[in-house]
Design a protein around this motif. Structure first.
Motif, PDB file in Angstrom:
ATOM      1  N   ALA A  15       0.836  -1.205   0.000  1.00  0.00           N
ATOM      2  CA  ALA A  15       0.000   0.000   0.000  1.00  0.00           C
ATOM      3  C   ALA A  15       0.868   1.251   0.000  1.00  0.00           C
ATOM      4  O   ALA A  15       0.540   2.251  -0.660  1.00  0.00           O
ATOM      5  N   GLY A  16       1.977   1.220   0.710  1.00  0.00           N
ATOM      6  CA  GLY A  16       2.894   2.358   0.721  1.00  0.00           C
ATOM      7  C   GLY A  16       3.522   2.606  -0.634  1.00  0.00           C
ATOM      8  O   GLY A  16       3.652   3.756  -1.075  1.00  0.00           O
ATOM      9  N   ILE A  17       3.897   1.556  -1.334  1.00  0.00           N
ATOM     10  CA  ILE A  17       4.488   1.705  -2.666  1.00  0.00           C
ATOM     11  C   ILE A  17       3.461   2.259  -3.646  1.00  0.00           C
ATOM     12  O   ILE A  17       3.757   3.158  -4.434  1.00  0.00           O
ATOM     13  N   VAL A  18       2.231   1.740  -3.578  1.00  0.00           N
ATOM     14  CA  VAL A  18       1.168   2.241  -4.460  1.00  0.00           C
ATOM     15  C   VAL A  18       0.890   3.714  -4.168  1.00  0.00           C
ATOM     16  O   VAL A  18       0.728   4.526  -5.087  1.00  0.00           O
ATOM     17  N   LEU A  21       3.582   5.843  -5.695  1.00  0.00           N
ATOM     18  CA  LEU A  21       3.427   5.965  -7.141  1.00  0.00           C
ATOM     19  C   LEU A  21       2.300   6.917  -7.518  1.00  0.00           C
ATOM     20  O   LEU A  21       2.340   7.532  -8.584  1.00  0.00           O
ATOM     21  N   GLN A  22       1.311   7.047  -6.630  1.00  0.00           N
ATOM     22  CA  GLN A  22       0.194   7.951  -6.903  1.00  0.00           C
ATOM     23  C   GLN A  22       0.488   9.374  -6.451  1.00  0.00           C
ATOM     24  O   GLN A  22      -0.321  10.266  -6.649  1.00  0.00           O
ATOM     25  N   GLY A  23       1.626   9.602  -5.825  1.00  0.00           N
ATOM     26  CA  GLY A  23       2.032  10.951  -5.464  1.00  0.00           C
ATOM     27  C   GLY A  23       1.928  11.277  -3.992  1.00  0.00           C
ATOM     28  O   GLY A  23       2.232  12.395  -3.592  1.00  0.00           O
ATOM     29  N   GLY A  24       1.512  10.356  -3.166  1.00  0.00           N
ATOM     30  CA  GLY A  24       1.422  10.615  -1.727  1.00  0.00           C
ATOM     31  C   GLY A  24       2.725  10.254  -1.049  1.00  0.00           C
ATOM     32  O   GLY A  24       2.852   9.172  -0.485  1.00  0.00           O
ATOM     33  N   ILE A  25       3.686  11.169  -1.095  1.00  0.00           N
ATOM     34  CA  ILE A  25       5.036  10.874  -0.621  1.00  0.00           C
ATOM     35  C   ILE A  25       5.049  10.558   0.881  1.00  0.00           C
ATOM     36  O   ILE A  25       5.548   9.515   1.293  1.00  0.00           O
ATOM     37  N   VAL A  26       4.496  11.453   1.680  1.00  0.00           N
ATOM     38  CA  VAL A  26       4.576  11.293   3.134  1.00  0.00           C
ATOM     39  C   VAL A  26       3.814  10.056   3.591  1.00  0.00           C
ATOM     40  O   VAL A  26       4.331   9.238   4.359  1.00  0.00           O
TER      41      VAL A  26
END
Length: 53
Positions: A15-18, A21-26
Motif C-alpha cells: 500500500a505504501g508503494i502504491v 506511485l500515486q504521489g502521496g510521498i509522506v
C-alpha cells in the motif's frame, strides 16, 4: 502469530508503494516504515528472546 504479522506487513508495504506511485510521498513513506516495523520488528517483539519450550 508471526505469519499474520508478516502478511499485515506485506500489505502495508505494498500500500505504501502504491501510494508513493500515486504521489502521496509522506503517507507512502509512513506506510512502508510501519510495514517494516510490523514485519521483522513485530515478529521479534511477539516471539521474544527468552522463550524456552
Amino acid at each position: 502469530m508471526g505469519t499474520l504479522l508478516w502478511i499485515v506487513a506485506a500489505i502495508l508495504v505494498i500500500a505504501g508503494i502504491v501510494t508513493l506511485l500515486q504521489g502521496g510521498i509522506v503517507l507512502g513513506i509512513v506506510l512502508i516504515v510501519l510495514g517494516l516495523l510490523v514485519g521483522p520488528g513485530g515478529v521479534s517483539i511477539f516471539n521474544g528472546r527468552g522463550h524456552t519450550v
